[in-house]
Design a protein around this motif. Structure first.
Motif, PDB file in Angstrom:
ATOM      1  N   ASP A 156      50.517  37.756  40.557  1.00 15.87           N
ATOM      2  CA  ASP A 156      49.219  37.092  40.512  1.00 15.87           C
ATOM      3  C   ASP A 156      48.255  37.717  41.517  1.00 15.87           C
ATOM      4  N   THR A 157      48.753  38.052  42.703  1.00 15.61           N
ATOM      5  CA  THR A 157      47.918  38.656  43.739  1.00 15.61           C
ATOM      6  C   THR A 157      47.476  40.062  43.337  1.00 15.61           C
ATOM      7  N   ALA A 179      44.846  39.717  40.760  1.00 18.14           N
ATOM      8  CA  ALA A 179      43.618  39.159  41.332  1.00 18.14           C
ATOM      9  C   ALA A 179      42.850  40.210  42.126  1.00 18.14           C
ATOM     10  N   ARG A 207      41.461  42.904  39.772  1.00 17.07           N
ATOM     11  CA  ARG A 207      40.340  42.371  38.991  1.00 17.07           C
ATOM     12  C   ARG A 207      39.063  42.310  39.837  1.00 17.07           C
ATOM     13  N   ARG A 208      39.198  41.836  41.055  1.00 16.91           N
ATOM     14  CA  ARG A 208      38.017  41.672  41.909  1.00 16.91           C
ATOM     15  C   ARG A 208      37.443  43.017  42.336  1.00 16.91           C
ATOM     16  N   HIS A 258      43.309  33.292  38.076  1.00 13.18           N
ATOM     17  CA  HIS A 258      44.724  33.181  38.428  1.00 13.18           C
ATOM     18  C   HIS A 258      45.547  32.652  37.247  1.00 13.18           C
TER      19      HIS A 258
END
Length: 371
Positions: A264-265, A268, A271-272, A286
């Protein structure tokens, strides 16, 4: 499973039980303390999904149970001392953040300092197994990369647990599953570190003592105090407990145990960054957000992620087991999958979110997702 004496089993079980009792008993006290110092999560329509103010800083209860249990039952080696010192620093900063909302980059720097403390105490990845099989060597010495790789691992896992802390009971439950996975693996390998097993048992107990108050509808959140603590301890203990085994398969063990928060990290941050944002910028991408957007409610979404974490953890156990143990583990994984499928999909009318569980960005601070 290796031959473990009665005294060792007694220490492991007592570490778990004592941490559980202390954490469970301390949580109401910590809740009252959080209210007095203003560590309260006040919902707003844009960024929260709970409907009323809820105290945070519940991680203090987990920390008390964990710390006292480790001091009572573990052998305090230089490595363990470094982990505890780093954990204290993490908890202090997390508690301040739960009251004052510190800058994300400041907390990131503190995490690096805590990781350095652990590294200087001997918590370091010097050798990793060779999963690519490019050479005939089973293990690869990483030399001058040992320190940066270890710091990256510790800080990465610390943040990963914090970032999945977005639904009631999610981060605490996933951390308990990851801790239990590594505990079982540490007892299955032939050159197990019993001290690691005791520390992991204390962490499991601390999580289990807190989670009755944290499940939906939550009475208290563990806040950064708890999320950062759990990530830090899981990261550092995995270094002294998992990475020191050089068989090819052991490279995968800590990754499988922590697969849900780590993946997930990674998604994330990627993506950012691709969107030109800070990796700590809050968003609704998430895993748990996606499950809510699919129409699941909080309990169902948490159940799905518990199941995924448990099945991946069982896969790690499967890789280190033989004979009848493998069959038992496979059956347990299948039963978990079936039970969760029945829980989530037994009634299609139940997968619509409740009014107070409408998908919303519950991220409450810069770059972090909280309950």
């Amino acid at each position: 499973m290796i031959d473990i004496s009665f005294d060792v089993w007694k220490n492991i079980l007592l570490a778990l039980a004592v941490a559980f009792v202390i954490s469970f008993a301390a949580t109401p006290v910590v809740s009252s303390f959080a209210k007095k110092v203003g560590a309260i999560d006040i919902p707003d329509k844009k960024r929260h999904i709970h409907s009323h103010p809820i105290p945070r800083m519940g991680g203090l209860a987990i920390f008390l149970g964990f710390l006292l249990s480790v001091l009572l039952f573990a052998n305090i080696t230089p490595q363990v001392r470094g982990i505890l010192l780093g954990a204290i620093l993490i908890v202090v900063v997390g508690a301040i953040d739960d009251v004052m909302n510190l800058n994300a980059w400041l907390k990131f720097c503190v995490q690096i300092v805590a990781a350095v403390i652990a590294v200087l105490s001997g918590v370091i990845i010097n050798v990793v197994s060779n999963p690519l099989l490019i050479t005939s060597e089973q293990a690869v010495t990483i030399g001058i990369l040992a320190v940066p790789v270890t710091i990256l691992w510790i800080v990465g896992v610390t943040n990963s647990v914090n970032l999945i802390d977005g639904l009631d009971g999610l981060a605490c439950g996933v951390s308990a599953i990851a801790s239990m996975t590594m505990l079982v693996v540490s007892l299955l390998v032939s050159d197990a570190n019993i001290n690691v097993a005791v520390i992991l048992a204390a962490l499991v107990g601390g999580c289990l003592g807190f989670i009755p108050y944290n499940l939906n509808p939550a009475k208290i959140f563990m806040g950064d105090t708890g999320a950062l603590l759990l990530g830090y301890v899981l990261a550092t203990v995995s270094v002294i407990g998992m990475f020191k085994f050089y068989a090819i398969v052991t490279f995968v063990l800590p990754v499988l145990a922590l697969a849900v928060p780590l993946s997930d990290t990674i998604f994330a941050f990627t993506r950012r960054i691709l969107h030109g944002q800070s990796p700590f910028h809050a968003d609704r991408g998430h895993f748990h957000h996606k499950l809510l957007d699919m129409g699941l409610n909080q309990k169902q979404a948490v159940a799905v992620l518990y199941a995924v974490s448990a099945i991946l953890g069982l896969a790690a156990v499967l890789l280190t087991s033989t004979g009848i143990v493998r069959i038992i583990v496979a059956v347990i994984a299948f039963v978990i999958a079936v039970c969760v499928w029945l829980f989530v999909f037994r009634n299609n009318n139940n997968i619509h979110p409740l009014p107070h569980e409408k998908p919303a960005d519950e991220s409450e601070k810069d770059g972090e997702v909280n309950e």
